[in-house]
Design a protein around this motif. Structure first.
Motif, PDB file in Angstrom:
ATOM      1  N   ASP A 278      84.229  71.988  35.719  1.00 52.09           N
ATOM      2  CA  ASP A 278      84.841  70.949  34.919  1.00 52.09           C
ATOM      3  C   ASP A 278      83.772  70.861  33.635  1.00 52.09           C
ATOM      4  O   ASP A 278      82.936  70.274  33.641  1.00 52.09           O
TER       5      ASP A 278
ATOM      6  N   SER B 251      85.956  65.597  30.157  1.00 52.07           N
ATOM      7  CA  SER B 251      86.361  64.505  30.704  1.00 52.07           C
ATOM      8  C   SER B 251      86.804  63.519  29.696  1.00 52.07           C
ATOM      9  O   SER B 251      86.239  63.044  28.899  1.00 52.07           O
TER      10      SER B 251
ATOM     11  N   ASP C  42      90.321  65.172  33.667  1.00 55.25           N
ATOM     12  CA  ASP C  42      89.427  66.161  33.485  1.00 55.25           C
ATOM     13  C   ASP C  42      90.079  67.353  33.295  1.00 55.25           C
ATOM     14  O   ASP C  42      91.207  67.932  33.511  1.00 55.25           O
TER      15      ASP C  42
ATOM     16  N   TYR D   9      89.308  71.609  32.980  1.00 55.41           N
ATOM     17  CA  TYR D   9      88.482  72.647  33.791  1.00 55.41           C
ATOM     18  C   TYR D   9      89.053  74.126  33.420  1.00 55.41           C
ATOM     19  O   TYR D   9      90.310  74.325  33.037  1.00 55.41           O
TER      20      TYR D   9
ATOM     21  N   GLY E 283      93.158  68.338  34.960  1.00 58.73           N
ATOM     22  CA  GLY E 283      93.375  67.831  36.503  1.00 58.73           C
ATOM     23  C   GLY E 283      94.522  66.678  36.370  1.00 58.73           C
ATOM     24  O   GLY E 283      94.908  66.176  35.549  1.00 58.73           O
TER      25      GLY E 283
END
Length: 220
Positions: A68, A71, A105, A107, A137
């Motif tokens: 990750d 964010s 998020d 990643y 995400g």
């Protein structure tokens, strides 16, 4: 001549008793609602809240091989209106103004790398890595920062709320908020930021292990 004596009715009709009971019931319910919404007034009924939930059960476990790298925090104002044909909004219809706040998020999946994606020269001074592009995400709505600003409902909708308990009354606006947050994340450049952070992390890690030259690329 003697005046006639007025007689009181012996009993009220049955329908009058039923009507009186219904009016009394609605008066009590209305008073309870007003007391609960007016500020500064305590609950005269002494309501207590108790958590009788059982323990959480572990359903499954899965390994995570993603990094990750970024964010984003987003906020959206949802204005959802539902109308009914041939009926005015005052009779049947609803409009909800909802503030949704959540995070998304970005990643990089490191679990799909194989031998061809990581190359190291013989003297272990140069390394080349080919990684998949960063992905977004699932948007996560924060219930602590999300709230309904106003709710307007027609007469029939308000009457329906009195006789039904709908735990999913805000589900539509919450789903709409999640969709808007996901769309905003796609346009925010969050995946590019995640790839840049991943490259910086890997370069620092490999250089600390003695590699002098590190090259990180992204592709399918």
């Amino acid at each position: 001549m003697t005046a006639p004596v007025k007689r009181l009715p012996a009993r009220l009709p049955g329908w009058a008793k039923v009507l009186g009971a219904v009016v009394l019931l609605f008066a009590v319910l209305f008073a309870g609602i007003r007391l609960s919404v007016l500020p500064g007034l305590k609950d005269v009924f002494g309501t207590e809240t108790r958590d009788r939930s059982g323990p959480a059960l572990l359903e499954s476990v899965r390994d995570i091989s993603r990094y990750d790298a970024a964010s984003g925090s987003f906020q959206v104002v949802v204005d959802l209106e539902k109308d009914t044909k041939f009926l005015p909004d005052a009779v049947r219809g609803s409009r909800t103004l909802y503030v949704g706040a959540g995070t998304v998020d970005a990643y990089v999946d490191l679990g799909s790398l194989d031998g061809d994606d990581v190359r190291v020269d013989e003297d272990r001074t140069s390394a080349t890595l080919r990684l998949p592009h960063a992905r977004l995400g699932t948007p996560a709505l924060d219930p602590g920062r999300s709230y309904a600003v106003s709710k307007q409902r027609g007469l029939l909708d308000r009457l329906g709320d009195l006789f039904s308990d709908n735990p999913n009354s805000e589900q539509a606006v919450q789903q709409l908020a999640v969709r808007h947050i996901g769309d905003a994340a796609k346009e925010s450049g969050l995946t590019a930021r995640a790839e840049s952070n991943t490259t910086e992390m890997l370069e620092g890690l490999l250089r600390s292990l003695g590699f002098e030259r590190v090259r990180v690329t992204y592709g399918d």
